[in-house]
Motif scaffolding. Structure first.
Motif, short mmCIF file in Angstrom:
data_model
loop_
_atom_site.label_atom_id
_atom_site.label_comp_id
_atom_site.label_asym_id
_atom_site.label_seq_id
_atom_site.Cartn_x
_atom_site.Cartn_y
_atom_site.Cartn_z
N ALA A 1 0.84 -1.20 0.00
CA ALA A 1 0.00 0.00 0.00
C ALA A 1 0.88 1.25 0.00
CB ALA A 1 -0.89 -0.01 1.25
N PRO A 2 0.30 2.37 -0.42
CA PRO A 2 1.04 3.63 -0.27
C PRO A 2 1.15 3.98 1.21
CG PRO A 2 -1.18 4.04 -1.14
CD PRO A 2 -1.03 2.55 -1.04
N LEU A 3 2.34 4.32 1.65
CA LEU A 3 2.56 4.68 3.06
C LEU A 3 3.46 5.91 3.09
CD1 LEU A 3 3.24 1.08 4.45
CD2 LEU A 3 1.28 2.52 5.08
N ALA A 4 2.88 7.05 3.43
CA ALA A 4 3.66 8.28 3.47
C ALA A 4 4.81 8.14 4.45
CB ALA A 4 2.75 9.45 3.86
N MET B 1 1.96 9.06 -1.10
CA MET B 1 1.16 10.06 -1.82
C MET B 1 2.02 11.30 -2.07
SD MET B 1 -1.52 11.50 0.96
CE MET B 1 -1.02 12.33 2.45
N GLN C 1 1.09 7.50 -6.81
CA GLN C 1 -0.12 8.04 -6.17
C GLN C 1 0.02 9.54 -5.94
OE1 GLN C 1 -1.52 7.91 -2.05
NE2 GLN C 1 -3.17 6.57 -2.74
N ASN D 1 -5.26 9.69 -4.60
CA ASN D 1 -5.64 9.51 -3.21
C ASN D 1 -6.96 10.21 -2.92
OD1 ASN D 1 -5.92 10.01 -0.36
ND2 ASN D 1 -3.80 9.37 -0.11
N LYS E 1 -7.72 5.18 -4.68
CA LYS E 1 -7.78 4.61 -3.33
C LYS E 1 -8.74 5.49 -2.52
CE LYS E 1 -4.85 2.59 0.22
NZ LYS E 1 -4.86 3.56 1.33
N HIS F 1 -10.57 1.12 1.43
CA HIS F 1 -10.11 0.95 2.80
C HIS F 1 -11.38 0.97 3.66
CE1 HIS F 1 -7.70 2.80 6.42
NE2 HIS F 1 -8.23 1.63 6.70
N ARG G 1 -12.22 1.59 6.53
CA ARG G 1 -12.46 2.55 7.63
C ARG G 1 -13.01 3.83 7.01
NH1 ARG G 1 -7.66 0.18 9.22
NH2 ARG G 1 -7.77 -0.82 11.26
N SER H 1 -8.10 -2.75 1.39
CA SER H 1 -7.11 -2.33 2.38
C SER H 1 -7.79 -2.26 3.73
CB SER H 1 -6.54 -0.97 2.00
OG SER H 1 -5.68 -0.49 3.01
N ASP I 1 -6.60 -3.60 8.01
CA ASP I 1 -6.42 -4.72 8.94
C ASP I 1 -5.87 -5.98 8.28
OD1 ASP I 1 -7.31 -3.15 11.02
OD2 ASP I 1 -9.39 -3.84 10.89
N VAL I 2 -4.81 -5.82 7.52
CA VAL I 2 -4.18 -7.00 6.90
C VAL I 2 -2.90 -7.30 7.69
CG1 VAL I 2 -3.26 -8.00 4.78
CG2 VAL I 2 -5.09 -6.31 4.66
N ARG J 1 0.27 -1.52 7.39
CA ARG J 1 0.99 -1.62 8.68
C ARG J 1 1.41 -3.04 8.98
NH1 ARG J 1 -3.30 1.79 12.07
NH2 ARG J 1 -4.64 0.65 10.61
C1 FMN Z 1 2.00 5.87 8.18
C2 FMN Z 1 0.91 5.69 7.16
C3 FMN Z 1 0.99 6.37 5.96
C4 FMN Z 1 -0.01 6.22 5.00
N1 FMN Z 1 0.13 6.87 3.81
C5 FMN Z 1 -0.81 6.70 2.84
C6 FMN Z 1 -0.67 7.34 1.58
O1 FMN Z 1 0.30 8.06 1.32
N2 FMN Z 1 -1.65 7.12 0.66
C7 FMN Z 1 -2.74 6.31 0.92
O2 FMN Z 1 -3.60 6.14 0.05
N3 FMN Z 1 -2.88 5.69 2.11
C8 FMN Z 1 -1.95 5.86 3.06
N4 FMN Z 1 -2.06 5.19 4.25
C9 FMN Z 1 -3.15 4.21 4.43
C10 FMN Z 1 -2.66 2.79 4.12
O3 FMN Z 1 -2.31 2.66 2.77
C11 FMN Z 1 -3.75 1.73 4.46
O4 FMN Z 1 -4.86 1.95 3.64
C12 FMN Z 1 -4.17 1.81 5.92
O5 FMN Z 1 -3.05 1.79 6.77
C13 FMN Z 1 -5.11 0.64 6.28
O6 FMN Z 1 -4.47 -0.59 6.21
P1 FMN Z 1 -3.96 -1.38 7.54
O7 FMN Z 1 -5.09 -1.33 8.54
O8 FMN Z 1 -3.71 -2.80 7.01
O9 FMN Z 1 -2.74 -0.67 8.00
C14 FMN Z 1 -1.11 5.36 5.24
C15 FMN Z 1 -1.18 4.68 6.46
C16 FMN Z 1 -0.20 4.83 7.41
C17 FMN Z 1 -0.33 4.07 8.71
#
Ligand code: FMN
Length: 330
Positions: free
Chosen positions: A12-15, A38, A67, A101, A142, A175, A177, A206, A208-209, A230
């Motif tokens: 997944a994208p994670l900033a 992102m 993204q 995003n 997303k 996602h 949530r 996406s 809770d994986v 995560r």
């Molecule tokens: C630190 C962090 C940074 C994230 N950055 C982005 C992002 O840049 N773009 C995006 O679409 N989602 C972002 N997310 C959301 C994740 O991609 C993912 O959808 C979300 O953590 C839910 O999945 P999980 O419960 O398995 O962690 C971010 C989440 C976290 C925790």
């Protein structure tokens, strides 16, 4: 989804995390596709140097979704055009898809009308997809489940997803949530299930994986792909373990089931060196600390190693400590 991937398990994208070296690390560990963090379309247009650096794709990376986040159609399209231009100049390969995003719940993003704010601006979201499609790249969105309890949340999410698909989106990641939940509480997997059933081959998931069983559950719903977020940071071997559970072939790097503490340390040393070359010593240490616990998990020396590296800010010192743990007999 309109592009070719090795497997349906995606990073997944994670900033602040999915920088190129980290993406390549996960690609080697089995991710079928990865995302950039992102990136601000406005930052790209303004020629922000840091933002342009985020557009790098390293040799040896698999398919990467770029993204972007933007408050409006024009800034998104202009930013995407410029990003693709920069990418053509600096990379040997191009991005596999353009992602938008429509999920980020953080006020610094939503107050400008970007991220999850687009869930309340369906006309803008529609135009974004329609215009972006003209750049001839697959368009991946997303987003999140809409606010409220079921069934209102479900029907609103459904309408939004349907509208994005009508506009031409090639993949919609839900996602489970709502924006108000941010990253707390549980993801509503039933909403994902309903959407995956209604839009076969067009919905990924996406939320809770954390285990191969979570991956299996989403795949069983008919999701075309599952995004590891995560859970992958907490355990980078989640890709391999999930692939094996799904009966798919798992890759290249040492596998969690039969490797050694030393092999794990080697993996971290290699990643750290690559991170240092890419983004400098300071960020390399920060990212090393985020991934270290997950990589070393399950070995007796791991908590001690985590604590010892945890207090260090100097790159060379962190490397020395890691090596010293590999050299210790127990
Ligand atoms: C630190 C962090 C940074 C994230 N950055 C982005 C992002 O840049 N773009 C995006 O679409 N989602 C972002 N997310 C959301 C994740 O991609 C993912 O959808 C979300 O953590 C839910 O999945 P999980 O419960 O398995 O962690 C971010 C989440 C976290 C925790």
């Amino acid at each position: 989804m309109n592009l070719t991937v090795n497997n349906p398990l995606w990073l997944a994208p994670l900033a602040g995390v999915t920088v190129p070296s980290v993406r390549r690390f996960f690609w080697r560990l089995g991710a079928g596709l990865t995302h950039t963090e992102m990136i601000s379309a406005v930052g790209v247009i303004r020629g922000n140097r840091k933002t342009a650096g985020m557009l790098k794709i390293l040799p040896g990376e698999g398919p990467v979704v770029l993204q972007l986040f933007a408050p409006g159609v024009r800034s998104l399209v202009e930013g995407a055009e410029k990003a693709l231009e920069i990418s053509s100049d600096i990379n040997k390969t191009q991005f596999a898809a353009l992602g938008v995003n429509m999920a980020c719940p953080m006020p610094k993003v939503t107050k400008r009308g970007a991220g999850a704010a687009l869930m309340n601006a369906p006309d803008t979201a529609f135009e974004m997809v329609k215009e972006l499609k003209k750049l001839s790249f697959p368009v991946w969105i997303k987003t999140r489940r809409s606010e409220g309890e079921r069934p209102e949340s479900l029907s609103r999410t459904l309408r939004f997803a349907h509208m994005l698909l009508e506009a031409g989106a090639d993949n919609i990641c839900i996602h489970g949530r709502s924006p108000a939940q941010r990253y707390e509480g549980k993801a509503d997997k039933e909403i994902v299930r309903a959407l995956a059933a209604l839009f076969p081959s067009q919905v990924s998931s996406s939320g809770d994986v954390y285990t191969p069983e979570d991956v299996l559950e989403y795949m069983g719903m008919g999701c075309v792909g599952v995004m590891l977020a995560r859970g992958a940071v907490a355990n980078p071997f989640l890709f391999q373990n999930s692939l094996l559970t799904l009966g798919l072939s798992a890759p290249f790097e040492p596998c969690e089931r039969d490797d050694t503490f030393d092999a794990r340390v080697e993996l971290l040393l290699k990643l750290s060196g690559e991170l240092k070359d890419e983004c400098g010593e300071r960020l390399a240490v920060v990212l090393l600390k985020r991934l270290l616990a997950g990589v070393l998990k399950g070995f007796r020396k791991s908590s001690e190693a985590r604590r010892a590296v945890g207090v260090v800010t100097d790159f060379d010192e962190a490397m020395r400590i890691l090596r010293s743990f590999a050299d210790r007999p127990f």
